[in-house]
Design an enzyme around this catalytic site. Sequence first.
Site, mmCIF file in Angstrom:
data_model
loop_
_atom_site.group_PDB
_atom_site.id
_atom_site.type_symbol
_atom_site.label_atom_id
_atom_site.label_comp_id
_atom_site.label_asym_id
_atom_site.label_seq_id
_atom_site.Cartn_x
_atom_site.Cartn_y
_atom_site.Cartn_z
ATOM 1 N N LYS A 59 0.760 -1.119 0.017
ATOM 2 C CA LYS A 59 -0.029 0.040 -0.189
ATOM 3 C C LYS A 59 0.715 1.207 -0.075
ATOM 4 C CE LYS A 59 -4.149 -1.845 2.355
ATOM 5 N NZ LYS A 59 -4.992 -1.532 3.022
ATOM 6 N N ASP A 70 -10.535 3.828 2.035
ATOM 7 C CA ASP A 70 -10.811 3.509 3.329
ATOM 8 C C ASP A 70 -11.335 4.631 4.155
ATOM 9 O OD1 ASP A 70 -9.776 0.947 3.454
ATOM 10 O OD2 ASP A 70 -7.614 1.560 4.372
#
Length: 280
Positions: A70, A106
Amino acid sequence: MIHGTTQIYGVIGDPISHSLSPSLQNPAFAALGMDAVYVTFRVSPSSLGDALRGLLALNVQGINVTVPHKSDVFQYIDEVTDTARKIGAVNTLRNDSGHWIGENTDAIGFIRSLTPLGLNLSGSSVGMLGAGGAARGVAVGLLEAGVSRLLICNRNHDRAVALVKSLQASFCQQSISAVSLEELEKEGLNLLVNTTTVGSDGYSSPAKLNRFDNLSAVADIIYRPSRTPLLLEAEKLGLPNLNGGGMLLYQGTAAFSFWTGLEAPESVMRKALDEHLSKI
Ligand code: ATR
């Protein structure tokens, strides 16, 4: 059935076999009658650059990025959204005419998941337990939603201080601080969020809610077990609360829309996720 024209989407990570995303995205493509498929690609850290170039060359349309890539993914992509840059991590990539645009869903996923609590986040005080990878997305979501005070408490206090410092660089108008659990308990929070992994064993809890003064609501980003000890205590105290199932769903619907430009079939995806989670 896969055809020559089938559009390919997927997720890269290592390990990857546990990924829930195929169970979430494939029913969404089917529901909208799209000729598209979502698959998993196991990609080791040393192959990340080659994999991203290869996926573009193969005209893969969109990718989710999971552990351990990520942050590393930044060095291989040309463009990132403001939210992904603030979080410092990318979990979704879109192939835009041969180059990748990186996003992080997110933050929006977490904020959308809070809707059932009926909170007005703007101007509110929120306490956050944890300062790891998941905490960054949650914190950016809360700050973008306009909370006026964000208090971060972490077992490793230095890590909380480092997170506060990096958030302050992007959000200079809001009060962001690293605090002890004792300090957090006295703050009269509108919302307490658990972003730690504590509670995923079904036994442990990151805080004792009965010690908090004037706490209004609780969110746990853990979705398995669906009721962590923290949420069971919230229920006992009559506090509105929710688990991480909504965040998982809405980060998926946000990725779907980021890739396709279409509204995601939310109820289909919710049903698919519930079915998948009930089997594991
Ligand atoms: P994730 O990507 O899920 O956020 P992570 O980056 O490893 O995973 O972060 C895990 C979080 O859970 C951290 O805030 C961690 O606290 P530390 O920074 O002090 O390690 C927290 N955590 C994990 N186990 C914990 C425990 N037993 N007690 C308190 N906090 C814990």
